[in-house]
Design an enzyme around this catalytic site. Structure first.
Site, PDB file in Angstrom:
ATOM      1  CG  ASP A  29       2.957   0.362  -3.728  1.00  0.00           C
ATOM      2  OD1 ASP A  29       2.859  -0.868  -3.972  1.00  0.00           O
ATOM      3  OD2 ASP A  29       2.993   0.818  -2.569  1.00  0.00           O
ATOM      4  CB  CYS A  56      -0.312  -0.105  -2.193  1.00  0.00           C
ATOM      5  SG  CYS A  56      -1.396   0.291  -0.814  1.00  0.00           S
ATOM      6  CB  THR A  75      -1.999  -2.105   3.801  1.00  0.00           C
ATOM      7  OG1 THR A  75      -1.937  -0.713   3.407  1.00  0.00           O
ATOM      8  CG2 THR A  75      -0.819  -2.444   4.695  1.00  0.00           C
ATOM      9  CG  HIS A 105     -28.335   0.625  -0.271  1.00  0.00           C
ATOM     10  ND1 HIS A 105     -28.065   0.372   1.059  1.00  0.00           N
ATOM     11  CD2 HIS A 105     -28.905  -0.501  -0.772  1.00  0.00           C
ATOM     12  CE1 HIS A 105     -28.446  -0.869   1.352  1.00  0.00           C
ATOM     13  NE2 HIS A 105     -28.961  -1.409   0.262  1.00  0.00           N
ATOM     14  CG  HIS A 154     -25.597  -2.515   1.109  1.00  0.00           C
ATOM     15  ND1 HIS A 154     -25.755  -2.850   2.434  1.00  0.00           N
ATOM     16  CD2 HIS A 154     -26.370  -3.394   0.400  1.00  0.00           C
ATOM     17  CE1 HIS A 154     -26.587  -3.888   2.531  1.00  0.00           C
ATOM     18  NE2 HIS A 154     -26.961  -4.237   1.314  1.00  0.00           N
TER      19      HIS A 154
HETATM   20  C1  RB5 Z   1       5.037   0.854   0.796  1.00  0.00           C
HETATM   21  O1  RB5 Z   1       6.093   0.502   1.631  1.00  0.00           O
HETATM   22  C2  RB5 Z   1       3.730   0.776   1.572  1.00  0.00           C
HETATM   23  O2  RB5 Z   1       3.656   1.801   2.494  1.00  0.00           O
HETATM   24  C3  RB5 Z   1       2.551   0.831   0.607  1.00  0.00           C
HETATM   25  O3  RB5 Z   1       2.630  -0.232  -0.286  1.00  0.00           O
HETATM   26  C4  RB5 Z   1       1.176   0.717   1.234  1.00  0.00           C
HETATM   27  O4  RB5 Z   1       1.077  -0.397   2.065  1.00  0.00           O
HETATM   28  C5  RB5 Z   1       0.654   1.940   1.855  1.00  0.00           C
HETATM   29  O5  RB5 Z   1      -0.495   2.024   2.324  1.00  0.00           O
END
Ligand code: RB5
Length: 150
Positions: free
Chosen positions: A8, A65, A67, A133, A98
């Protein structure tokens, strides 16, 4: 090996660095993510890479992205996808050995770029071990089948 990469707006720089890193190692990388820092909804890239993996257009996927959570959740909605979100190499390796993960996700706001490269290296180097597995992966596929028939 062909790798689909998606991201993203938060992860454009990470995507470019990882793409170049992989290309230097001889991988072919197909970009399904945004190249702009304008807001971009991560499910678009998550689904695109997931479909490319399931169709065989690419062998494996990498998603980034903020996180790694939203984009991996999106990919995991596509039947046949086993996406893992990792912030360290141990889970990356075990998820291949696994769980036969076919998509790796991580967060550009969570891991430094050098750690991200280590996670990618470990994930790409590890092989699925099969054996005991496989039964559990078959059970996961059964969940998908039961869901379709509901
Ligand atoms: C974008 O602000 C953020 O929500 C996205 O990059 C991500 O971390 C979502 O899981």
């Amino acid at each position: 090996m062909k790798i689909g990469i998606g991201n993203d707006h938060v992860a454009v720089e990470y995507k470019n660095i990882i793409k170049e890193y992989l290309e230097e190692k001889g991988y072919e990388v197909v970009n399904f993510g945004t190249d702009s820092t304008e807001r971009f909804d991560y499910p678009i890239a998550g689904e695109a890479v997931a479909r490319a993996v399931v169709s065989g257009q690419v062998d494996k996927g990498i998603l980034i992205c903020g996180t790694g959570v939203g984009i991996s959740l999106s990919a995991n909605k596509v039947n046949g996808i086993r996406a893992v979100v990792c912030s360290e190499p141990y889970t990356a390796r075990l998820s291949r050995q696994h769980n036969n993960t076919n998509i790796l996700a991580f967060g550009a706001r969570v891991v430094g770029i050098e750690l991200a490269k280590m996670i990618v290296d470990e994930w790409l180097a590890a092989e699925y071990e099969g054996g005991r597995h496989q039964k559990r992966l078959d059970m996961i596929a059964d969940i998908e089948r039961r869901q379709k028939n509901q």
